[in-house]
Design an enzyme around this catalytic site. Structure first.
Site, short mmCIF file in Angstrom:
data_model
loop_
_atom_site.label_atom_id
_atom_site.label_comp_id
_atom_site.label_asym_id
_atom_site.label_seq_id
_atom_site.Cartn_x
_atom_site.Cartn_y
_atom_site.Cartn_z
N HIS A 15 0.54 -1.28 0.19
CA HIS A 15 0.22 0.35 -0.03
C HIS A 15 0.27 1.24 0.25
O HIS A 15 1.48 1.23 0.78
CB HIS A 15 -1.09 0.45 1.50
CG HIS A 15 -1.69 -1.25 1.35
ND1 HIS A 15 -2.99 -0.61 1.17
CD2 HIS A 15 -1.55 -2.90 2.20
CE1 HIS A 15 -4.01 -2.56 1.40
NE2 HIS A 15 -2.48 -2.93 1.68
N ASN A 17 1.29 4.57 1.04
CA ASN A 17 1.24 5.08 1.93
C ASN A 17 1.07 4.65 3.13
O ASN A 17 2.13 4.98 4.07
CB ASN A 17 -0.22 5.80 2.23
CG ASN A 17 -0.67 7.25 1.33
OD1 ASN A 17 -0.13 8.21 1.74
ND2 ASN A 17 -1.49 7.40 0.46
N THR A 102 -5.17 4.19 -2.47
CA THR A 102 -7.15 4.14 -2.94
C THR A 102 -6.87 5.39 -3.14
O THR A 102 -6.24 6.63 -2.04
CB THR A 102 -7.43 4.51 -1.22
OG1 THR A 102 -6.92 3.47 -0.37
CG2 THR A 102 -9.07 4.21 -1.37
N PRO A 103 -7.72 6.43 -4.68
CA PRO A 103 -7.55 8.14 -4.59
C PRO A 103 -8.43 8.21 -3.85
O PRO A 103 -9.34 7.74 -3.71
CB PRO A 103 -8.20 7.69 -6.37
CG PRO A 103 -7.58 5.75 -6.60
CD PRO A 103 -7.82 5.00 -5.33
N ARG A 104 -7.72 9.62 -3.85
CA ARG A 104 -8.35 10.81 -2.41
C ARG A 104 -8.70 12.37 -3.13
O ARG A 104 -7.36 12.34 -3.94
CB ARG A 104 -7.18 10.71 -1.55
CG ARG A 104 -7.76 9.96 -0.31
CD ARG A 104 -7.50 9.96 1.00
NE ARG A 104 -5.83 9.79 0.38
CZ ARG A 104 -4.49 10.76 0.11
NH1 ARG A 104 -5.13 11.93 0.93
NH2 ARG A 104 -3.44 10.08 0.71
N ASP A 142 -11.27 1.84 -0.88
CA ASP A 142 -11.38 0.46 0.79
C ASP A 142 -13.02 0.84 0.92
O ASP A 142 -14.20 1.38 0.69
CB ASP A 142 -11.17 2.64 1.03
CG ASP A 142 -11.53 2.09 3.02
OD1 ASP A 142 -11.93 1.96 3.31
OD2 ASP A 142 -10.06 3.38 3.48
N HIS A 201 -8.66 -8.16 0.12
CA HIS A 201 -7.85 -8.74 1.36
C HIS A 201 -9.45 -9.36 1.83
O HIS A 201 -10.59 -9.15 2.11
CB HIS A 201 -8.02 -7.28 2.59
CG HIS A 201 -6.70 -6.71 1.77
ND1 HIS A 201 -6.72 -5.96 0.63
CD2 HIS A 201 -5.68 -6.25 2.52
CE1 HIS A 201 -5.05 -5.52 1.38
NE2 HIS A 201 -4.85 -5.71 2.32
N GLU A 204 -8.57 -11.46 7.46
CA GLU A 204 -7.05 -10.55 7.59
C GLU A 204 -7.37 -10.98 9.09
O GLU A 204 -6.63 -11.12 9.41
CB GLU A 204 -6.40 -9.83 6.94
CG GLU A 204 -7.73 -8.33 7.13
CD GLU A 204 -7.08 -7.11 6.47
OE1 GLU A 204 -7.66 -7.06 5.64
OE2 GLU A 204 -5.99 -7.02 6.94
P1 5GP Z 1 -3.18 3.83 0.84
O1 5GP Z 1 -4.81 3.85 -0.39
O2 5GP Z 1 -3.36 5.26 1.12
O3 5GP Z 1 -1.93 4.30 0.21
O4 5GP Z 1 -2.64 2.92 2.09
C1 5GP Z 1 -3.22 3.03 3.15
C2 5GP Z 1 -4.11 2.76 3.35
O5 5GP Z 1 -3.99 1.05 2.78
C3 5GP Z 1 -5.25 1.86 4.08
O6 5GP Z 1 -6.09 3.30 4.28
C4 5GP Z 1 -5.81 0.52 3.79
O7 5GP Z 1 -6.85 1.45 3.93
C5 5GP Z 1 -5.13 0.14 3.31
N1 5GP Z 1 -4.12 -0.74 4.27
C6 5GP Z 1 -3.29 -0.72 4.63
N2 5GP Z 1 -2.49 -1.91 5.48
C7 5GP Z 1 -3.81 -2.91 5.72
C8 5GP Z 1 -4.04 -3.90 5.98
O8 5GP Z 1 -3.18 -4.53 6.44
N3 5GP Z 1 -5.47 -4.26 5.82
C9 5GP Z 1 -6.47 -3.67 5.51
N4 5GP Z 1 -7.31 -4.38 5.35
N5 5GP Z 1 -6.06 -2.49 4.51
C10 5GP Z 1 -4.49 -2.14 4.64
#
Ligand code: 5GP
Length: 342
Positions: A15, A17, A102-104, A142, A201, A204
């Site tokens: 991911h 971020n 996740t595009p924000r 998300d 996912h 988990e």
């Molecule tokens: P981004 O999408 O902002 O680049 O990365 C962070 C996002 O990835 C988090 O807000 C979450 O939605 C998702 N994420 C990161 N690690 C995990 C994880 O271990 N499990 C789940 N379900 N989502 C994760």
């Protein structure tokens, strides 16, 4: 560790971020201070041992993400984060990387979802020019999102997959597992009809176990974590019949205590059945890890030989979502490594 470092590797579950390191966070704060000299970042994002100090559960990890996302609210910051993350994977000898994010949109900085995706792609393009690493992108839905919001992301994924050097290769489901993912199933069907690959996912944690049969029936092209799936023979059978690879993140699972020890990890169950698994980092910044370390942990915990590690690494590449001919071309790096280490 030296062997794990030297091994060419494919990272399929990262991911954006969550992968930002402390070093990169410092750069992001510096960038933010250029336009906001009095900006003060939350102390928690700067703790060097963030994961070990602060995270004991998956819920704790979910408190970290918004703190990092607060630093990536402009296109410039998103590109910087992307470049930093890719550079660190490259330093760890990752040859094929699938980033997911996740595009924000952000109304304060006027960043739209399209701007966000373009900023990530700009970071990927910049790295592709100078680093020997191939990077592809999955857009994340998300679980907390409204269907309309997620639908917009899927439409953008479809659009971007057609253009922009086809670096967008799939969509994925992540976010807080307490939220039911079934409402997004029609969107994943649509993504598939347009040629996109799908990673979900699943299982988990103990949350939303009742969604599993329907989610597995899709079936996804890969499963993120899947920590508890092997406890159910019906789910196990579906996964094995469809040969759905699992993305397994040992440190993440251990820190969040979704597996009590490394030895308890579901990796052993799938390894012993010769089922395709990919070792991944999940959030290498938040969990203070890197892919070679994940290989080292797997090696020590399950007594893997160098050949096992090589096979696992190659299996990761073969589970990638880039077109098969592209993956096949990248395999040459593995072939060369095997020849040199014969
Ligand atoms: P981004 O999408 O902002 O680049 O990365 C962070 C996002 O990835 C988090 O807000 C979450 O939605 C998702 N994420 C990161 N690690 C995990 C994880 O271990 N499990 C789940 N379900 N989502 C994760």
């Amino acid at each position: 560790l030296a062997y794990c470092k030297s091994l060419p590797k494919a990272e399929l579950h990262a991911h954006l971020n969550g992968s930002v390191s402390v070093r990169a966070i410092e750069k992001l704060i510096e960038l933010r201070k250029r336009s906001e000299p009095d900006y003060k970042a939350d102390d928690r994002v700067l703790s060097t041992a963030k994961a070990q100090d602060k995270i004991r559960t998956l819920a704790d990890a979910f408190l970290m993400f918004p703190l990092i996302q607060a630093l990536t609210q402009t296109s410039e910051a998103v590109t910087l984060a992307t470049v930093e993350v890719i550079s660190e994977f490259n330093d760890d000898n990752v040859k094929y990387l699938e980033l997911r994010t996740t595009p924000r949109e952000n109304t304060v900085t006027s960043m739209s979802k399209v701007d966000y995706i373009e900023a990530v792609l700009a970071g990927i393009a910049r790295c592709s020019e100078r680093l020997p690493i191939i990077v592809r992108l999955l857009l994340s839905i998300d679980r907390r999102q409204e269907v309309a919001d997620a639908s917009e992301t899927v439409d953008l994924a479809i659009e971007f997959a057609k253009s922009k050097n086809a670096r967008v290769v799939g969509v994925e489901l992540s976010g807080d597992p307490k939220f039911d993912g079934r409402k997004f199933l029609p969107l994943f069907q649509k993504a598939r009809e347009h040629g996109l690959k799908i990673a979900l996912h699943l299982a988990e944690s103990c949350d939303w176990m009742e969604e599993l049969s329907e989610m597995l029936a899709l079936p996804p092209d890969r499963i993120g974590h899947g920590t508890l799936l092997h406890n159910d023979p019906v789910h196990t059978a579906v996964i094995r019949e469809n040969s759905i690879p699992l993305e397994i993140c040992l440190t993440s699972n251990f820190i969040c205590q979704t597996t009590k020890t490394f030895k308890d990890s579901h990796l052993d169950f799938w390894f012993s059945r010769k089922h395709p698994v990919c070792l991944c980092t999940d959030d290498q910044g938040v969990f203070d890890t890197y892919l070679s370390k994940e290989f080292e942990i797997a090696s020590e915990t399950f007594n893997l030989t160098k050949q096992d590690l090589f096979d696992t690494s190659l299996c990761g590449l073969r589970c990638g979502f880039a077109p098969k001919e592209e993956l096949y071309a990248i395999e040459r790096i593995w072939a060369l490594f095997a020849k040199e280490h014969a």
